[in-house]
Design a protein around this motif. Structure first.
Motif, PDB file in Angstrom:
ATOM      1  N   ASN A  87       0.827  -1.215   0.000  1.00 42.03           N
ATOM      2  CA  ASN A  87       0.000   0.000   0.000  1.00 42.03           C
ATOM      3  C   ASN A  87       0.859   1.263   0.000  1.00 42.03           C
ATOM      4  OD1 ASN A  87      -2.541  -1.191  -0.086  1.00 42.03           O
ATOM      5  ND2 ASN A  87      -2.631  -1.433   2.140  1.00 42.03           N
ATOM      6  N   GLU A  88       1.955   1.240   0.766  1.00 37.96           N
ATOM      7  CA  GLU A  88       2.853   2.386   0.801  1.00 37.96           C
ATOM      8  C   GLU A  88       3.470   2.634  -0.577  1.00 37.96           C
ATOM      9  OE1 GLU A  88       3.795   4.563   3.594  1.00 37.96           O
ATOM     10  OE2 GLU A  88       1.807   3.724   4.022  1.00 37.96           O
ATOM     11  N   CYS A  89       3.864   1.558  -1.251  1.00 39.46           N
ATOM     12  CA  CYS A  89       4.444   1.697  -2.592  1.00 39.46           C
ATOM     13  C   CYS A  89       3.428   2.279  -3.573  1.00 39.46           C
ATOM     14  CB  CYS A  89       4.927   0.334  -3.093  1.00 39.46           C
ATOM     15  SG  CYS A  89       6.368  -0.308  -2.229  1.00 39.46           S
ATOM     16  N   LEU A  90       2.187   1.783  -3.503  1.00 41.04           N
ATOM     17  CA  LEU A  90       1.148   2.284  -4.403  1.00 41.04           C
ATOM     18  C   LEU A  90       0.833   3.749  -4.136  1.00 41.04           C
ATOM     19  CD1 LEU A  90      -1.317  -0.766  -4.445  1.00 41.04           C
ATOM     20  CD2 LEU A  90       0.003   0.110  -6.380  1.00 41.04           C
ATOM     21  N   ASN A  91       0.710   4.114  -2.858  1.00 40.71           N
ATOM     22  CA  ASN A  91       0.406   5.502  -2.509  1.00 40.71           C
ATOM     23  C   ASN A  91       1.516   6.450  -2.975  1.00 40.71           C
ATOM     24  OD1 ASN A  91      -1.976   4.747  -1.283  1.00 40.71           O
ATOM     25  ND2 ASN A  91      -1.062   4.596   0.770  1.00 40.71           N
ATOM     26  N   HIS A  92       2.768   6.048  -2.783  1.00 42.88           N
ATOM     27  CA  HIS A  92       3.887   6.896  -3.194  1.00 42.88           C
ATOM     28  C   HIS A  92       3.888   7.081  -4.712  1.00 42.88           C
ATOM     29  CE1 HIS A  92       8.032   8.137  -4.012  1.00 42.88           C
ATOM     30  NE2 HIS A  92       8.074   8.576  -2.769  1.00 42.88           N
ATOM     31  N   LYS A  93       3.650   5.985  -5.441  1.00 45.92           N
ATOM     32  CA  LYS A  93       3.654   6.068  -6.902  1.00 45.92           C
ATOM     33  C   LYS A  93       2.489   6.935  -7.397  1.00 45.92           C
ATOM     34  CE  LYS A  93       5.142   2.422  -8.938  1.00 45.92           C
ATOM     35  NZ  LYS A  93       5.280   1.071  -9.536  1.00 45.92           N
ATOM     36  N   TYR A  94       1.347   6.847  -6.708  1.00 45.41           N
ATOM     37  CA  TYR A  94       0.177   7.645  -7.101  1.00 45.41           C
ATOM     38  C   TYR A  94       0.414   9.131  -6.851  1.00 45.41           C
ATOM     39  CZ  TYR A  94      -4.617   9.412  -7.096  1.00 45.41           C
ATOM     40  OH  TYR A  94      -5.756  10.132  -7.354  1.00 45.41           O
ATOM     41  N   VAL A  95       1.023   9.464  -5.715  1.00 50.08           N
ATOM     42  CA  VAL A  95       1.206  10.874  -5.350  1.00 50.08           C
ATOM     43  C   VAL A  95       2.374  11.503  -6.108  1.00 50.08           C
ATOM     44  CG1 VAL A  95       1.774  12.447  -3.455  1.00 50.08           C
ATOM     45  CG2 VAL A  95       0.172  10.553  -3.079  1.00 50.08           C
ATOM     46  N   TYR A  96       3.507  10.799  -6.172  1.00 54.10           N
ATOM     47  CA  TYR A  96       4.727  11.394  -6.717  1.00 54.10           C
ATOM     48  C   TYR A  96       5.067  10.917  -8.131  1.00 54.10           C
ATOM     49  CZ  TYR A  96       5.384  12.716  -1.855  1.00 54.10           C
ATOM     50  OH  TYR A  96       5.208  13.236  -0.605  1.00 54.10           O
ATOM     51  N   GLY A  97       4.431   9.848  -8.583  1.00 56.95           N
ATOM     52  CA  GLY A  97       4.676   9.363  -9.937  1.00 56.95           C
ATOM     53  C   GLY A  97       5.979   8.617 -10.124  1.00 56.95           C
ATOM     54  N   THR A  98       6.678   8.279  -9.020  1.00 58.39           N
ATOM     55  CA  THR A  98       7.944   7.544  -9.097  1.00 58.39           C
ATOM     56  C   THR A  98       7.934   6.417  -8.063  1.00 58.39           C
ATOM     57  OG1 THR A  98       8.993   9.034  -7.506  1.00 58.39           O
ATOM     58  CG2 THR A  98       9.256   9.556  -9.847  1.00 58.39           C
ATOM     59  N   PRO A  99       8.715   5.364  -8.289  1.00 61.07           N
ATOM     60  CA  PRO A  99       8.795   4.282  -7.292  1.00 61.07           C
ATOM     61  C   PRO A  99       9.398   4.786  -5.992  1.00 61.07           C
ATOM     62  CG  PRO A  99       9.698   3.578  -9.410  1.00 61.07           C
ATOM     63  CD  PRO A  99       9.503   5.063  -9.499  1.00 61.07           C
ATOM     64  N   ILE A 100       8.955   4.241  -4.887  1.00 58.35           N
ATOM     65  CA  ILE A 100       9.450   4.656  -3.576  1.00 58.35           C
ATOM     66  C   ILE A 100      10.890   4.184  -3.391  1.00 58.35           C
ATOM     67  CG2 ILE A 100       8.654   2.579  -2.383  1.00 58.35           C
ATOM     68  CD1 ILE A 100       7.860   4.396  -0.021  1.00 58.35           C
ATOM     69  N   LEU A 101      11.701   4.980  -2.698  1.00 52.79           N
ATOM     70  CA  LEU A 101      13.063   4.582  -2.370  1.00 52.79           C
ATOM     71  C   LEU A 101      13.028   3.489  -1.314  1.00 52.79           C
ATOM     72  CD1 LEU A 101      14.955   8.001  -2.170  1.00 52.79           C
ATOM     73  CD2 LEU A 101      15.061   6.298  -3.995  1.00 52.79           C
ATOM     74  N   GLY A 102      13.860   2.478  -1.484  1.00 57.83           N
ATOM     75  CA  GLY A 102      13.872   1.363  -0.530  1.00 57.83           C
ATOM     76  C   GLY A 102      14.195   1.810   0.877  1.00 57.83           C
ATOM     77  N   GLY A 103      15.141   2.748   1.026  1.00 58.76           N
ATOM     78  CA  GLY A 103      15.519   3.210   2.357  1.00 58.76           C
ATOM     79  C   GLY A 103      14.377   3.884   3.097  1.00 58.76           C
ATOM     80  N   LYS A 104      13.563   4.654   2.380  1.00 56.16           N
ATOM     81  CA  LYS A 104      12.420   5.333   3.017  1.00 56.16           C
ATOM     82  C   LYS A 104      11.387   4.315   3.479  1.00 56.16           C
ATOM     83  CE  LYS A 104       8.853   8.845   2.285  1.00 56.16           C
ATOM     84  NZ  LYS A 104       7.907   8.083   3.116  1.00 56.16           N
ATOM     85  N   LEU A 105      11.092   3.321   2.622  1.00 59.87           N
ATOM     86  CA  LEU A 105      10.097   2.311   2.977  1.00 59.87           C
ATOM     87  C   LEU A 105      10.545   1.512   4.195  1.00 59.87           C
ATOM     88  CD1 LEU A 105       7.473   0.800   2.298  1.00 59.87           C
ATOM     89  CD2 LEU A 105       8.831  -0.713   0.835  1.00 59.87           C
ATOM     90  N   VAL A 106      11.820   1.134   4.236  1.00 60.43           N
ATOM     91  CA  VAL A 106      12.315   0.332   5.349  1.00 60.43           C
ATOM     92  C   VAL A 106      12.341   1.142   6.640  1.00 60.43           C
ATOM     93  CG1 VAL A 106      14.320  -0.932   6.222  1.00 60.43           C
ATOM     94  CG2 VAL A 106      13.623  -1.217   3.851  1.00 60.43           C
ATOM     95  N   THR A 107      12.657   2.430   6.549  1.00 62.68           N
ATOM     96  CA  THR A 107      12.626   3.284   7.745  1.00 62.68           C
ATOM     97  C   THR A 107      11.208   3.392   8.296  1.00 62.68           C
ATOM     98  OG1 THR A 107      14.497   4.565   6.906  1.00 62.68           O
ATOM     99  CG2 THR A 107      13.185   5.563   8.647  1.00 62.68           C
ATOM    100  N   ASP A 108      10.223   3.586   7.414  1.00 61.98           N
ATOM    101  CA  ASP A 108       8.831   3.632   7.858  1.00 61.98           C
ATOM    102  C   ASP A 108       8.406   2.286   8.455  1.00 61.98           C
ATOM    103  OD1 ASP A 108       8.699   6.207   6.963  1.00 61.98           O
ATOM    104  OD2 ASP A 108       7.683   5.736   5.076  1.00 61.98           O
ATOM    105  N   LEU A 109       8.916   1.196   7.885  1.00 62.89           N
ATOM    106  CA  LEU A 109       8.612  -0.136   8.412  1.00 62.89           C
ATOM    107  C   LEU A 109       9.186  -0.311   9.812  1.00 62.89           C
ATOM    108  CD1 LEU A 109       7.602  -3.065   8.051  1.00 62.89           C
ATOM    109  CD2 LEU A 109       9.780  -3.577   6.934  1.00 62.89           C
ATOM    110  N   ALA A 110      10.405   0.180  10.017  1.00 62.89           N
ATOM    111  CA  ALA A 110      11.012   0.099  11.347  1.00 62.89           C
ATOM    112  C   ALA A 110      10.207   0.901  12.367  1.00 62.89           C
ATOM    113  CB  ALA A 110      12.450   0.608  11.289  1.00 62.89           C
ATOM    114  N   ASP A 111       9.695   2.067  11.956  1.00 66.68           N
ATOM    115  CA  ASP A 111       8.839   2.858  12.856  1.00 66.68           C
ATOM    116  C   ASP A 111       7.587   2.074  13.229  1.00 66.68           C
ATOM    117  OD1 ASP A 111      10.661   4.894  12.704  1.00 66.68           O
ATOM    118  OD2 ASP A 111       9.544   6.036  11.196  1.00 66.68           O
ATOM    119  N   ARG A 112       7.047   1.339  12.273  1.00 61.18           N
ATOM    120  CA  ARG A 112       5.851   0.527  12.544  1.00 61.18           C
ATOM    121  C   ARG A 112       6.166  -0.581  13.543  1.00 61.18           C
ATOM    122  NH1 ARG A 112       1.066   0.409   9.957  1.00 61.18           N
ATOM    123  NH2 ARG A 112      -0.157  -1.504   9.997  1.00 61.18           N
ATOM    124  N   HIS A 113       7.340  -1.200  13.385  1.00 55.60           N
ATOM    125  CA  HIS A 113       7.787  -2.194  14.368  1.00 55.60           C
ATOM    126  C   HIS A 113       7.921  -1.568  15.752  1.00 55.60           C
ATOM    127  CE1 HIS A 113       8.707  -6.007  12.405  1.00 55.60           C
ATOM    128  NE2 HIS A 113       9.190  -5.370  11.368  1.00 55.60           N
TER     129      HIS A 113
END
Length: 263
Positions: A87-113
């Motif tokens: 869902n995070e990847c889809l939302n980022h691509k919809y808003v910004y038109g580019t694939p999400i950076l792996g580092g940003k996604l993993v950092t957000d995942l760590a916050d969720r943990h």
């Protein structure tokens, strides 16, 4: 233990015991290895089946064209996290038109943990993830932990009996940067082969490999697609055994010559 009744309770030693229990569940999961070069990132995983009558559980999940995840621990927890990551990847691509950076996604995942370790209404996720990504900054390999920590690696292994895989990867990691995709896959299989339990062996049924990289969208190798690499691995094992036998023969012949000269 009176200090492990809730995740928010500290022990006198300054430990959160329920978080440590969640980290222990990662060590009980089936092994998963990851490694990266300057152009590709590869994840390999051992799949388990609950009985001979059942299929093997998937241990590698596709998040996006450029992100693959290998899991060790509770599979149900991993599916929940994978759904959120998609869902995070889809939302980022919809808003910004580019694939999400792996580092940003993993950092957000760590916050969720981490949020689950600081509130009593949730338990920690009992799963560790190896995340392979390729983006404009190049290939990356990340490891997450139920405590909320994240680490970036050249190569890593998690899960049951993963120490032998890590030992092998420590020997070869310095040369990984110059390897092509095929060599990375073979090294992942060699590391995985050391993690198989007891008399078992790595087969096309219990092994799986995922690749992401430069000009390479997410690709999963399982079953018949994986068999050629396993055949190559088996040939390597046979060649090494023959070399060892020849060395033993040479040593024994040398000893016989020495004994004859003594006589």
């Amino acid at each position: 233990n009176q200090y492990d009744t809730d995740v928010t309770v500290w022990s006198p030693e300054g430990r959160l015991l329920q978080v440590e229990y969640a980290m222990e569940s990662v060590k009980q999961g089936s092994a998963c290895v990851g490694l990266r070069s300057s152009t590709h990132a590869v994840i390999g995983a051992l799949k388990r089946s609950v009985s001979e009558l059942s299929s093997h559980q998937k241990k590698i999940l596709e998040i996006d064209d450029h992100i693959a995840v290998g899991i060790a621990g509770l599979t149900a927890d991993a599916r929940t996290l994978a759904k959120w990551m998609r869902n995070e990847c889809l939302n980022h691509k919809y808003v910004y038109g580019t694939p999400i950076l792996g580092g940003k996604l993993v950092t957000d995942l760590a916050d969720r943990h981490q949020r689950t370790t600081q509130t009593y209404v949730r338990r920690p996720y009992g799963v560790g993830l190896l995340v392979a990504t390729y983006d404009k900054t190049g290939p990356h390999l990340y490891q997450t932990c139920p405590s909320g920590n994240i680490y970036e690696y050249y190569a890593s292994a998690i899960g049951a009996r993963s120490q032998s895989g890590r030992t092998y990867l420590e020997k070869v990691y310095e040369s990984l940067g110059d390897m092509d995709k095929e060599d990375l896959i073979m090294n992942a299989l060699r590391a995985l082969a050391g993690c198989v339990s007891g008399d078992g062996e790595l087969t096309k049924e219990n092994g799986s490999i995922a690749i992401v990289g430069k000009d390479q969208k997410y690709t999963l190798l399982e079953g018949d697609e994986l068999q050629p690499y396993l055949d190559k691995l088996e040939l390597e094992g046979g060649d090494k055994a023959e070399e060892e036998e020849e060395e033993d023969d040479d040593e024994s012949s040398g000893d016989d010559e020495g004994e004859a000269m003594d006589v």
